[in-house]
Design a protein around this motif. Structure first.
Motif, short mmCIF file in Angstrom:
data_model
loop_
_atom_site.label_atom_id
_atom_site.label_comp_id
_atom_site.label_asym_id
_atom_site.label_seq_id
_atom_site.Cartn_x
_atom_site.Cartn_y
_atom_site.Cartn_z
N GLY A 5 17.54 26.97 -27.18
CA GLY A 5 16.46 27.67 -27.88
C GLY A 5 15.11 27.26 -27.31
O GLY A 5 15.02 26.61 -26.29
N TRP A 6 14.07 27.70 -27.99
CA TRP A 6 12.71 27.36 -27.57
C TRP A 6 12.46 25.88 -27.77
O TRP A 6 13.02 25.26 -28.66
CB TRP A 6 11.69 28.11 -28.41
CG TRP A 6 11.73 29.59 -28.28
CD1 TRP A 6 12.10 30.48 -29.25
CD2 TRP A 6 11.41 30.36 -27.14
NE1 TRP A 6 12.01 31.75 -28.77
CE2 TRP A 6 11.59 31.72 -27.47
CE3 TRP A 6 10.98 30.05 -25.85
CZ2 TRP A 6 11.36 32.74 -26.59
CZ3 TRP A 6 10.75 31.09 -24.97
CH2 TRP A 6 10.94 32.40 -25.33
N SER A 7 11.55 25.34 -26.98
CA SER A 7 11.08 24.00 -27.29
C SER A 7 9.69 24.14 -27.89
O SER A 7 8.97 25.11 -27.62
CB SER A 7 11.06 23.10 -26.06
OG SER A 7 10.14 23.55 -25.11
N TYR A 8 9.35 23.20 -28.72
CA TYR A 8 8.08 23.24 -29.45
C TYR A 8 7.26 22.02 -29.09
O TYR A 8 7.75 20.89 -29.13
CB TYR A 8 8.35 23.27 -30.97
CG TYR A 8 9.16 24.47 -31.36
CD1 TYR A 8 8.54 25.69 -31.62
CD2 TYR A 8 10.55 24.42 -31.42
CE1 TYR A 8 9.28 26.82 -31.95
CE2 TYR A 8 11.29 25.53 -31.75
CZ TYR A 8 10.66 26.73 -32.01
OH TYR A 8 11.40 27.83 -32.32
N LEU A 80 13.35 20.75 -30.01
CA LEU A 80 14.03 22.04 -30.14
C LEU A 80 14.07 22.47 -31.60
O LEU A 80 14.35 23.63 -31.91
CB LEU A 80 15.46 21.95 -29.60
CG LEU A 80 15.57 21.50 -28.14
CD1 LEU A 80 17.03 21.37 -27.74
CD2 LEU A 80 14.84 22.47 -27.23
N GLY A 81 13.80 21.53 -32.50
CA GLY A 81 13.77 21.79 -33.92
C GLY A 81 13.19 20.58 -34.63
O GLY A 81 13.18 19.48 -34.09
N ASN A 101 12.84 23.74 -41.88
CA ASN A 101 12.07 23.61 -40.65
C ASN A 101 10.62 23.22 -40.97
O ASN A 101 9.71 23.49 -40.21
CB ASN A 101 12.10 24.91 -39.84
CG ASN A 101 11.46 26.07 -40.57
OD1 ASN A 101 11.69 26.27 -41.76
ND2 ASN A 101 10.66 26.86 -39.87
N PRO A 108 8.07 24.60 -36.05
CA PRO A 108 9.13 25.36 -35.39
C PRO A 108 9.43 26.67 -36.11
O PRO A 108 9.35 26.76 -37.33
CB PRO A 108 10.33 24.42 -35.44
CG PRO A 108 10.09 23.58 -36.65
CD PRO A 108 8.59 23.40 -36.71
N CYS A 111 13.94 30.59 -35.93
CA CYS A 111 14.97 30.80 -34.92
C CYS A 111 15.39 29.50 -34.24
O CYS A 111 16.25 29.50 -33.35
CB CYS A 111 14.54 31.84 -33.88
SG CYS A 111 13.24 31.26 -32.79
N SER A 112 14.84 28.36 -34.68
CA SER A 112 15.26 27.05 -34.16
C SER A 112 16.57 26.59 -34.78
O SER A 112 17.13 25.58 -34.34
CB SER A 112 14.16 26.01 -34.38
OG SER A 112 13.94 25.79 -35.77
N ALA A 115 19.72 25.39 -32.59
CA ALA A 115 19.62 24.05 -31.97
C ALA A 115 19.92 22.96 -33.00
O ALA A 115 20.56 21.96 -32.67
CB ALA A 115 18.23 23.84 -31.38
#
Length: 174
Positions: A5-8, A80-81, A101, A108, A111-112, A115
């Motif tokens: 997933g995305w990283s934050y 990632l979360g 979250n 985040p 959609c995290s 992860a």
């Protein structure tokens, strides 16, 4: 975007980032035995509260006491979360009770969850099918303030401008 997933990136106050120290990072949990070992050293009152958690960039769950800063738990790196997580014992095993979250340091997106679920699965900890409490974060394009969207009302609480429907907190253009 990576496979998890995305990283934050950390978007919170710089003074909290200054608290990051290697010895203060959250406890890495890669197995049920890791969790059991960690939990056995905690008082019952601590286990009754939610914990601060992050999923580090390697996809590993890290836990810290609830009042810990997410950026400290993560060692200052991207995640990632992130959020809060509580646990309970069921049939002699630890399971996730509630998970959110809620992290104003990383904000985040909802959609995290994949992860978070993958890290919990890897650690052998049963969990719900998604966040039990979802927090929708958006940054206002007009005044740049961070907002928590409530009841699908995508309007900035600071300047009344419309907020974007897509996650935009750290400006990375996701």
């Amino acid at each position: 975007m990576n496979l998890l997933g995305w990283s934050y990136r950390y978007v919170g106050p710089p003074d909290l980032r200054a608290l990051v120290r290697p010895e203060a990072e959250g406890r890495s949990i890669v197995s049920a035995a890791d969790f059991e070992d960690w939990a056995s050293g905690l008082a019952a009152v601590e286990l009754a509260e939610p914990f601060t958690f992050v999923i580090d960039s390697a996809g590993v769950l890290r836990l810290a006491p609830r009042r810990s800063e997410h950026v400290v738990c993560a060692g200052g790196g991207p995640v990632l979360g992130a959020g809060e997580m509580s646990f309970r014992e069921e049939s002699g095993q630890w399971v996730v009770g509630d998970v959110s979250n809620q992290s104003t340091g990383y904000c985040p997106d909802i959609c995290s969850w994949p992860a978070v679920a993958k890290a919990l699965d890897a650690a052998g900890i049963d969990h719900p099918s998604g966040f039990t409490h979802e927090v929708v974060f958006r940054r206002c394009g007009s005044c740049s303030q961070l907002n928590i969207v409530r009841e699908e009302d995508f309007v900035c609480v600071f300047c009344d401008e419309e907020l974007p429907r897509e996650w935009n907190v750290d400006g990375a253009g996701r």
